[in-house]
Design an enzyme around this catalytic site. Structure first.
Site, PDB file in Angstrom:
ATOM      1  N   SER A 162    -110.890  -1.857  38.460  1.00 42.97           N
ATOM      2  CA  SER A 162    -111.450  -2.976  37.708  1.00 42.97           C
ATOM      3  C   SER A 162    -111.898  -2.494  36.315  1.00 42.97           C
ATOM      4  O   SER A 162    -111.084  -1.956  35.571  1.00 42.97           O
ATOM      5  CB  SER A 162    -112.592  -3.618  38.500  1.00 42.97           C
ATOM      6  OG  SER A 162    -112.922  -4.888  38.004  1.00 42.97           O
TER       7      SER A 162
ATOM      8  N   HIS B   3    -110.104  -8.860  45.207  1.00 41.37           N
ATOM      9  CA  HIS B   3    -110.393  -7.909  44.139  1.00 41.37           C
ATOM     10  C   HIS B   3    -110.798  -6.544  44.691  1.00 41.37           C
ATOM     11  O   HIS B   3    -110.469  -5.513  44.104  1.00 41.37           O
ATOM     12  CB  HIS B   3    -111.494  -8.467  43.245  1.00 41.37           C
ATOM     13  CG  HIS B   3    -111.678  -7.698  41.976  1.00 41.37           C
ATOM     14  ND1 HIS B   3    -110.685  -7.581  41.020  1.00 41.37           N
ATOM     15  CD2 HIS B   3    -112.732  -6.979  41.514  1.00 41.37           C
ATOM     16  CE1 HIS B   3    -111.123  -6.838  40.013  1.00 41.37           C
ATOM     17  NE2 HIS B   3    -112.361  -6.456  40.292  1.00 41.37           N
TER      18      HIS B   3
END
Length: 257
Positions: A97, A232
């Site tokens: 990320s 995610h």
């Protein structure tokens, strides 16, 4: 064969199990609001002669007394300063990320300085820098920001419901999101002349698979993409599979350097 001895610098990195002469070094960059301990279980799943370190961002864990940084230039610059004297041909970066963007910027800074950068860049859950969409989190209330983080399903999301713990984790979350809001590399995103592997979750509500695969446009070397089921934070339930994939890919690299 083993390579140079000595662990990487401790101010910016936590090295979980120091290796005297590591055959390969894996430097991991945490996500927004994350910390070095996110990677604490990785060394046990990798060869004993590989050394795993994780970047310690200011404002959390051992560096909690330090102010958080809200500028990518300042954060990446500080990390690059700390790593530059210790880089070797057998160092690899992994970033998840926000950490993927930080790892990319550090690699680009090292290259611009003429310092040997990482042998490969592994990015996860992050659009290529020229495909990033600007965040708008600066005006969010604490509750809305925490709700945004909770929806991503990251590790430790349950602590956000505890007022005392929330007061500890909220400052780095807000700082990191502020950093991401200000960071838009756009068409000026620096290229890196090294192999790239881009990982992503098939149900990630953030970057699309095409956004992730676009990392291939930033390297003149090969870029491969690998999808895992999940959102995610696919790498939490699929940690073993991800590390196995990393181990297989880097074992080839380690045998060459």
């Amino acid at each position: 064969m083993p390579h140079s001895s000595g662990s990487l610098p401790t101010r910016w990195l936590r090295t979980f199990q120091p290796v005297a002469a590591p055959r390969l070094r894996l430097v991991c960059f945490p996500h927004a609001g994350g910390s070095a301990s996110f990677f604490r279980t990785w060394p046990q799943q990798l060869p004993a002669d590989w050394e795993v370190s994780a970047v310690r961002y200011p404002g959390r864990e051992e560096r909690i007394a330090e102010p958080c940084l809200t500028s990518m230039a300042e954060l990446a610059g500080g990390i690059a300063d700390g790593l530059a004297p210790h880089m070797t041909p057998h160092t690899v970066f992994f970033g998840h990320s926000m950490g993927a963007s930080v790892a990319h910027e550090v690699a680009a800074l090292l290259a611009a300085r003429g310092v040997a950068g990482p042998a490969a860049l592994l990015v996860s859950g992050r659009a290529a820098p020229h495909r990033l969409r600007r965040l708008s989190t600066g005006d969010l209330t604490d509750e809305d920001l925490l709700a945004t983080v909770t929806r991503l399903g990251g590790p430790g999301a349950e602590v956000l419901g505890d007022p005392e713990l929330r007061d500890l984790v909220l400052p780095p979350i807000r700082a990191d999101y502020g950093l991401l809001e200000a960071y838009v590399a756009g068409p000026k995103a620096p290229a890196v002349d090294l192999p790239v592997v881009a990982y992503f979750g098939t149900d990630d509500p953030g970057p699309t698979p095409d956004d992730v695969r676009a990392w291939s446009e930033l390297t003149s070397v090969r870029c491969e993409a690998r999808a895992f089921p999940g959102g995610h934070f696919y790498l939490v339930p699929h940690e073993a599979e991800l590390i196995r994939d990393i181990r297989e890919r880097l074992s080839v690299l380690a045998s060459r350097v």
